[in-house]
Enzyme design. Structure first.
Site, PDB file in Angstrom:
ATOM      1  N   GLY A  39     -20.733 -19.194  -0.218  1.00  0.00           N
ATOM      2  CA  GLY A  39     -20.356 -18.844  -1.578  1.00  0.00           C
ATOM      3  C   GLY A  39     -20.102 -20.033  -2.480  1.00  0.00           C
ATOM      4  O   GLY A  39     -20.547 -20.056  -3.638  1.00  0.00           O
ATOM      5  N   LYS A  42     -29.149 -19.905   6.777  1.00  0.00           N
ATOM      6  CA  LYS A  42     -28.673 -20.108   5.411  1.00  0.00           C
ATOM      7  C   LYS A  42     -29.168 -21.417   4.803  1.00  0.00           C
ATOM      8  O   LYS A  42     -29.567 -21.457   3.627  1.00  0.00           O
ATOM      9  CB  LYS A  42     -27.142 -20.089   5.377  1.00  0.00           C
ATOM     10  CG  LYS A  42     -26.514 -18.730   5.550  1.00  0.00           C
ATOM     11  CD  LYS A  42     -25.006 -18.808   5.389  1.00  0.00           C
ATOM     12  CE  LYS A  42     -24.356 -17.447   5.536  1.00  0.00           C
ATOM     13  NZ  LYS A  42     -22.887 -17.520   5.395  1.00  0.00           N
ATOM     14  N   CYS A  57     -11.820 -15.947   4.330  1.00  0.00           N
ATOM     15  CA  CYS A  57     -12.571 -14.897   3.639  1.00  0.00           C
ATOM     16  C   CYS A  57     -12.693 -13.650   4.501  1.00  0.00           C
ATOM     17  O   CYS A  57     -12.608 -12.527   4.003  1.00  0.00           O
ATOM     18  CB  CYS A  57     -13.957 -15.421   3.264  1.00  0.00           C
ATOM     19  SG  CYS A  57     -13.943 -16.715   2.004  1.00  0.00           S
ATOM     20  N   ASP A  72     -15.744 -23.687   3.898  1.00  0.00           N
ATOM     21  CA  ASP A  72     -14.760 -22.628   4.144  1.00  0.00           C
ATOM     22  C   ASP A  72     -14.244 -22.713   5.573  1.00  0.00           C
ATOM     23  O   ASP A  72     -14.118 -21.728   6.279  1.00  0.00           O
ATOM     24  CB  ASP A  72     -15.366 -21.256   3.869  1.00  0.00           C
ATOM     25  CG  ASP A  72     -14.337 -20.120   3.954  1.00  0.00           C
ATOM     26  OD1 ASP A  72     -13.164 -20.367   3.628  1.00  0.00           O
ATOM     27  OD2 ASP A  72     -14.702 -18.996   4.350  1.00  0.00           O
ATOM     28  N   ASN A  91     -22.583 -11.242   3.106  1.00  0.00           N
ATOM     29  CA  ASN A  91     -22.552 -12.474   2.319  1.00  0.00           C
ATOM     30  C   ASN A  91     -22.997 -12.271   0.879  1.00  0.00           C
ATOM     31  O   ASN A  91     -22.626 -13.039  -0.019  1.00  0.00           O
ATOM     32  CB  ASN A  91     -23.495 -13.530   2.928  1.00  0.00           C
ATOM     33  CG  ASN A  91     -23.181 -13.898   4.361  1.00  0.00           C
ATOM     34  OD1 ASN A  91     -24.086 -14.184   5.128  1.00  0.00           O
ATOM     35  ND2 ASN A  91     -21.911 -13.884   4.739  1.00  0.00           N
ATOM     36  N   ASP A 111     -25.541 -26.172   7.655  1.00  0.00           N
ATOM     37  CA  ASP A 111     -24.879 -24.897   7.930  1.00  0.00           C
ATOM     38  C   ASP A 111     -25.501 -24.298   9.192  1.00  0.00           C
ATOM     39  O   ASP A 111     -26.727 -24.311   9.336  1.00  0.00           O
ATOM     40  CB  ASP A 111     -25.061 -23.926   6.748  1.00  0.00           C
ATOM     41  CG  ASP A 111     -24.117 -22.732   6.825  1.00  0.00           C
ATOM     42  OD1 ASP A 111     -24.229 -21.949   7.791  1.00  0.00           O
ATOM     43  OD2 ASP A 111     -23.279 -22.569   5.933  1.00  0.00           O
TER      44      ASP A 111
END
Length: 327
Positions: free
Chosen positions: A33, A78, A177, A122, A62, A54
């Protein structure tokens, strides 16, 4: 240069700043994000090279906030899907997709030859691993975090205090998250702030955002800013260790429960964080303590308790989820 005419017209940037962006090479850790606005704004602005790291694949959950992806990207790595989107946006921007999890064993190689690092992962562990590596290399780091309706972005290291200096202690509770949820627009706001800080640093804009942290509250729509340029570095603190660096000579503790994951090494002890402290176990003379859990949060808590009664070297290991994703 017609592609960049509108931003070159900004007096603070101009042709010189644009040339700096074109020569820049940045590392972006995390393609979720936060990275969605970061990558689009950096790629659109003409940053020359981006190394994107990633380990995950796109999932349906997502899509509400990771706006680089489309339904057809579900199941795709991703970093590769994001690299394709940015290349389609601006072919002048070269994006190197790396499908891997960041850890202390590869962080220096991933940072190598880059001018700036952006922490969009994150991940509690990734933020501190990147901060330690950037401070050691005198490299600038723009780090951000969002949970629920709150977030921040700050510019650390490379002449400013590290993230570890600003956040030396483990909060009583660290959200995520997955556990607390997150609203997409809040992620967009923080990611845009992160991108602006990065572009300002790369282009040499004045005043520099280095040594500043900006917060945003999505409930009240209020933001705040404070400077931390004079914050001292902590004298000591637990450092993260790669799982591959663990040896049989270590005082190794797996803090995960039996129903959470198998014991990470046959010689590891399975203990909760609360086992440490007065009267609790301590390593033998000459041993280093290696404390392992999924995200590093329980390991940090155990390290604080162990460090109160033992002054030896303590290392943390973030093992991630059983599927190998970044925690």
């Amino acid at each position: 240069m017609s592609r960049y005419a509108r931003q070159i017209a900004v007096p603070e940037l101009g042709p010189l700043g644009q040339a700096r962006l074109r020569r820049a090479h940045v590392l972006v850790v995390g393609a979720g994000g936060l990275a969605a606005p970061v990558l689009q704004y950096l790629g659109g602005a003409g940053v020359g090279r981006i190394r994107l790291v990633d380990p995950d694949r796109v999932e349906a959950t997502n899509l509400h906030r990771q706006t680089l992806f489309r339904d057809a990207d579900i199941g795709v790595a991703k970093s590769r899907a994001a690299a394709a989107a940015i290349t389609a946006l601006n072919p002048d921007c070269r994006v190197e997709a790396v499908v891997a999890a960041l850890d202390p064993a590869n962080v220096d190689a991933l940072c190598d030859s880059t001018d700036l690092v952006l922490d969009c992962a994150d991940s509690f562990a990734a933020s501190y691993i990147l901060s330690d590596a950037c401070r050691a290399a005198d490299r600038q780091l723009v780090s951000a975090s969002v949970v629920g309706l709150d977030g921040y972005a700050g510019a650390f290291c490379g002449g400013a205090p590290s993230l570890r200096a600003v956040f030396p202690d483990l909060p009583q509770r660290l959200g995520s998250c997955a556990e607390d949820g997150v609203l997409g627009p809040v992620v967009g706001v923080i990611g845009a702030l992160q991108a602006q800080m990065a572009l300002a640093l790369l282009a040499g804009l004045d005043p520099s955002p280095l040594g500043q942290l900006v917060t945003f509250d999505g409930r009240s729509l209020r933001s705040g800013k404070f400077r931390f340029a004079d914050t001292p570095e902590p004298e000591r603190g637990p450092r993260f260790l790669a799982p591959s660096a663990i040896t049989a000579a270590d005082f190794l503790v797996d803090l995960r429960a039996e129903d959470e994951a198998p014991l990470m090494r046959p010689f590891a002890r399975r203990l909760p964080a609360t086992a440490f402290g007065p009267g609790g176990p301590i390593p033998a003379t000459g041993q280093r303590a290696v404390l392992c859990c999924r995200s590093g949060q329980r390991a940090w808590a155990a390290a604080e308790r162990l460090g109160a009664v033992w002054d030896g070297n303590i290392f943390l290991v973030a093992l991630g989820d059983p599927n190998g994703d970044i925690p």
